[in-house]
Design a protein around this motif. Structure first.
Motif, PDB file in Angstrom:
ATOM      1  N   ARG A   1       0.559  -0.950   0.074  1.00  0.00           N
ATOM      2  CA  ARG A   1       0.058   0.420  -0.423  1.00  0.00           C
ATOM      3  C   ARG A   1       0.705   1.368   0.430  1.00  0.00           C
ATOM      4  NH1 ARG A   1      -3.025  -0.361   5.170  1.00  0.00           N
ATOM      5  NH2 ARG A   1      -4.409   1.880   4.029  1.00  0.00           N
ATOM      6  N   PRO A   2       0.529   2.458  -0.723  1.00  0.00           N
ATOM      7  CA  PRO A   2       1.117   3.145  -0.748  1.00  0.00           C
ATOM      8  C   PRO A   2       1.183   4.683   0.296  1.00  0.00           C
ATOM      9  CG  PRO A   2       0.179   3.042  -3.399  1.00  0.00           C
ATOM     10  CD  PRO A   2      -0.285   2.205  -1.754  1.00  0.00           C
ATOM     11  N   MET A   3       1.749   4.799   1.146  1.00  0.00           N
ATOM     12  CA  MET A   3       1.634   5.610   2.785  1.00  0.00           C
ATOM     13  C   MET A   3       2.614   6.624   2.406  1.00  0.00           C
ATOM     14  SD  MET A   3       0.587   3.106   4.161  1.00  0.00           S
ATOM     15  CE  MET A   3       0.669   4.037   5.357  1.00  0.00           C
ATOM     16  N   LEU A   4       3.727   7.466   1.290  1.00  0.00           N
ATOM     17  CA  LEU A   4       4.374   8.458   1.248  1.00  0.00           C
ATOM     18  C   LEU A   4       4.630   8.648   0.161  1.00  0.00           C
ATOM     19  CD1 LEU A   4       6.631   8.230   4.353  1.00  0.00           C
ATOM     20  CD2 LEU A   4       4.412   9.654   4.137  1.00  0.00           C
ATOM     21  N   GLN A   5       4.350   9.664  -0.545  1.00  0.00           N
ATOM     22  CA  GLN A   5       5.037  10.003  -2.356  1.00  0.00           C
ATOM     23  C   GLN A   5       5.366  11.702  -1.418  1.00  0.00           C
ATOM     24  OE1 GLN A   5       1.912   9.277  -5.539  1.00  0.00           O
ATOM     25  NE2 GLN A   5       3.956   7.515  -6.144  1.00  0.00           N
ATOM     26  N   GLY A   6       6.517  12.221  -2.326  1.00  0.00           N
ATOM     27  CA  GLY A   6       6.366  13.135  -2.422  1.00  0.00           C
ATOM     28  C   GLY A   6       7.530  13.639  -4.386  1.00  0.00           C
ATOM     29  N   TRP A   7       7.898  14.422  -4.987  1.00  0.00           N
ATOM     30  CA  TRP A   7       8.092  15.147  -5.824  1.00  0.00           C
ATOM     31  C   TRP A   7       9.556  15.745  -5.249  1.00  0.00           C
ATOM     32  CZ3 TRP A   7       3.813  13.170  -5.328  1.00  0.00           C
ATOM     33  CH2 TRP A   7       2.840  12.707  -6.244  1.00  0.00           C
ATOM     34  N   TRP A   8      10.839  16.373  -6.129  1.00  0.00           N
ATOM     35  CA  TRP A   8      11.581  16.921  -6.165  1.00  0.00           C
ATOM     36  C   TRP A   8      12.379  17.400  -7.463  1.00  0.00           C
ATOM     37  CZ3 TRP A   8      10.111  13.886  -1.849  1.00  0.00           C
ATOM     38  CH2 TRP A   8      10.237  14.114  -1.197  1.00  0.00           C
ATOM     39  N   ALA A   9      12.667  18.848  -7.597  1.00  0.00           N
ATOM     40  CA  ALA A   9      13.423  19.124  -8.609  1.00  0.00           C
ATOM     41  C   ALA A   9      14.243  18.494  -8.465  1.00  0.00           C
ATOM     42  CB  ALA A   9      12.750  20.889  -8.643  1.00  0.00           C
TER      43      ALA A   9
ATOM     44  N   GLY B   1      16.669   5.116   6.263  1.00  0.00           N
ATOM     45  CA  GLY B   1      16.848   4.676   7.748  1.00  0.00           C
ATOM     46  C   GLY B   1      14.853   5.219   8.715  1.00  0.00           C
ATOM     47  N   ARG B   2      14.684   6.396   8.350  1.00  0.00           N
ATOM     48  CA  ARG B   2      13.156   6.315   8.554  1.00  0.00           C
ATOM     49  C   ARG B   2      12.037   5.568   8.850  1.00  0.00           C
ATOM     50  NH1 ARG B   2      13.062  12.024   7.087  1.00  0.00           N
ATOM     51  NH2 ARG B   2      13.965  12.355   8.559  1.00  0.00           N
ATOM     52  N   HIS B   3      12.199   4.687   7.835  1.00  0.00           N
ATOM     53  CA  HIS B   3      10.751   3.848   7.394  1.00  0.00           C
ATOM     54  C   HIS B   3      11.020   2.850   6.956  1.00  0.00           C
ATOM     55  CE1 HIS B   3       8.198   7.451   7.504  1.00  0.00           C
ATOM     56  NE2 HIS B   3       8.888   7.587   6.645  1.00  0.00           N
ATOM     57  N   GLY B   4      12.468   2.183   6.421  1.00  0.00           N
ATOM     58  CA  GLY B   4      12.984   0.899   6.566  1.00  0.00           C
ATOM     59  C   GLY B   4      12.606  -0.044   6.778  1.00  0.00           C
ATOM     60  N   ASP B   5      12.411   0.222   8.398  1.00  0.00           N
ATOM     61  CA  ASP B   5      11.847  -1.091   8.989  1.00  0.00           C
ATOM     62  C   ASP B   5      10.446  -1.628   9.188  1.00  0.00           C
ATOM     63  OD1 ASP B   5      11.071   1.032  10.369  1.00  0.00           O
ATOM     64  OD2 ASP B   5      12.447   1.037  12.651  1.00  0.00           O
ATOM     65  N   ARG B   6       9.310  -0.408   8.526  1.00  0.00           N
ATOM     66  CA  ARG B   6       8.421  -0.976   7.909  1.00  0.00           C
ATOM     67  C   ARG B   6       8.579  -2.566   7.718  1.00  0.00           C
ATOM     68  NH1 ARG B   6       4.888   3.744   7.933  1.00  0.00           N
ATOM     69  NH2 ARG B   6       5.215   5.727   9.071  1.00  0.00           N
TER      70      ARG B   6
ATOM     71  N   GLY C   1       7.412  -4.747   5.368  1.00  0.00           N
ATOM     72  CA  GLY C   1       7.012  -5.040   3.607  1.00  0.00           C
ATOM     73  C   GLY C   1       7.031  -3.561   3.158  1.00  0.00           C
ATOM     74  N   ALA C   2       8.454  -2.912   4.005  1.00  0.00           N
ATOM     75  CA  ALA C   2       8.268  -1.606   3.043  1.00  0.00           C
ATOM     76  C   ALA C   2       9.350  -1.558   1.946  1.00  0.00           C
ATOM     77  CB  ALA C   2       9.215  -0.963   4.192  1.00  0.00           C
ATOM     78  N   GLN C   3       9.005  -0.824   0.629  1.00  0.00           N
ATOM     79  CA  GLN C   3       9.629  -0.839  -0.331  1.00  0.00           C
ATOM     80  C   GLN C   3       9.803   0.429  -0.735  1.00  0.00           C
ATOM     81  OE1 GLN C   3       7.428  -2.628  -3.493  1.00  0.00           O
ATOM     82  NE2 GLN C   3       8.160  -4.728  -2.641  1.00  0.00           N
ATOM     83  N   ILE C   4      11.087   1.103  -0.625  1.00  0.00           N
ATOM     84  CA  ILE C   4      11.033   2.932  -1.164  1.00  0.00           C
ATOM     85  C   ILE C   4      11.687   2.294  -2.856  1.00  0.00           C
ATOM     86  CG2 ILE C   4      12.315   5.046  -0.081  1.00  0.00           C
ATOM     87  CD1 ILE C   4      12.545   3.981   2.534  1.00  0.00           C
ATOM     88  N   THR C   5      11.168   3.108  -3.535  1.00  0.00           N
ATOM     89  CA  THR C   5      11.268   4.109  -5.362  1.00  0.00           C
ATOM     90  C   THR C   5      12.004   5.205  -5.217  1.00  0.00           C
ATOM     91  OG1 THR C   5       9.104   3.789  -5.890  1.00  0.00           O
ATOM     92  CG2 THR C   5      10.274   1.837  -5.362  1.00  0.00           C
ATOM     93  N   LEU C   6      13.144   5.561  -5.825  1.00  0.00           N
ATOM     94  CA  LEU C   6      12.969   6.703  -6.899  1.00  0.00           C
ATOM     95  C   LEU C   6      13.313   6.737  -8.466  1.00  0.00           C
ATOM     96  CD1 LEU C   6      13.906   9.606  -7.137  1.00  0.00           C
ATOM     97  CD2 LEU C   6      16.610   8.746  -6.193  1.00  0.00           C
TER      98      LEU C   6
ATOM     99  N   GLN D   1      16.442   2.056  -5.773  1.00  0.00           N
ATOM    100  CA  GLN D   1      15.205   1.213  -4.474  1.00  0.00           C
ATOM    101  C   GLN D   1      15.894   0.969  -3.563  1.00  0.00           C
ATOM    102  OE1 GLN D   1      13.892  -1.214  -7.721  1.00  0.00           O
ATOM    103  NE2 GLN D   1      14.837  -3.086  -7.363  1.00  0.00           N
ATOM    104  N   TRP D   2      14.730   0.619  -2.212  1.00  0.00           N
ATOM    105  CA  TRP D   2      15.144   0.027  -1.119  1.00  0.00           C
ATOM    106  C   TRP D   2      14.317  -1.414  -1.285  1.00  0.00           C
ATOM    107  CZ3 TRP D   2      13.579  -1.311   3.192  1.00  0.00           C
ATOM    108  CH2 TRP D   2      13.850  -2.053   4.554  1.00  0.00           C
ATOM    109  N   PRO D   3      14.416  -2.200  -0.290  1.00  0.00           N
ATOM    110  CA  PRO D   3      15.609  -3.150  -0.914  1.00  0.00           C
ATOM    111  C   PRO D   3      16.156  -3.091  -2.210  1.00  0.00           C
ATOM    112  CG  PRO D   3      13.891  -4.487  -0.232  1.00  0.00           C
ATOM    113  CD  PRO D   3      13.404  -3.184   0.077  1.00  0.00           C
ATOM    114  N   GLU D   4      17.463  -3.389  -1.863  1.00  0.00           N
ATOM    115  CA  GLU D   4      18.346  -3.104  -3.533  1.00  0.00           C
ATOM    116  C   GLU D   4      17.403  -4.476  -4.366  1.00  0.00           C
ATOM    117  OE1 GLU D   4      22.009  -2.334  -2.919  1.00  0.00           O
ATOM    118  OE2 GLU D   4      21.749  -1.087  -1.913  1.00  0.00           O
ATOM    119  N   ASP D   5      17.163  -5.924  -4.146  1.00  0.00           N
ATOM    120  CA  ASP D   5      17.207  -6.935  -4.399  1.00  0.00           C
ATOM    121  C   ASP D   5      15.638  -7.281  -5.335  1.00  0.00           C
ATOM    122  OD1 ASP D   5      15.288  -7.087  -2.451  1.00  0.00           O
ATOM    123  OD2 ASP D   5      16.384  -9.208  -1.586  1.00  0.00           O
TER     124      ASP D   5
END
Length: 65
Positions: free
Chosen positions: A15-23, A37-42, A44-49, A60-64
């Motif tokens: 489920r998407p929890m946070l999104q942000g856009w930067w220039a 660092g803040r959310h990686g321990d949630r 099923g966390a997945q973070i993408t750029l 992406q995190w985790p890298e695998d």
């Protein structure tokens, strides 16, 4: 409407929890590290750029995933 080229997304347990856009790629890469660092321990966390201009994944995190 989003004003940034670079999109950072946090998904937990599918489920998407946070999104942000930067220039600035430099700024968003710092945010990426901070989000890991803040959310990686949630559960099923997945973070993408994503570069929305080129539609490419920059990190992406985790890298695998």
């Amino acid at each position: 409407m989003n004003s940034g080229r670079y999109r950072l997304t946090l998904v937990t347990d599918g489920r998407p929890m946070l999104q942000g856009w930067w220039a600035s790629e430099t700024v968003v890469r710092g945010k990426f590290s901070a989000w890991v660092g803040r959310h990686g321990d949630r559960p099923g966390a997945q973070i993408t750029l994503i570069d929305e201009e080129t539609d490419s994944s920059l990190a992406q995190w985790p890298e695998d995933q």
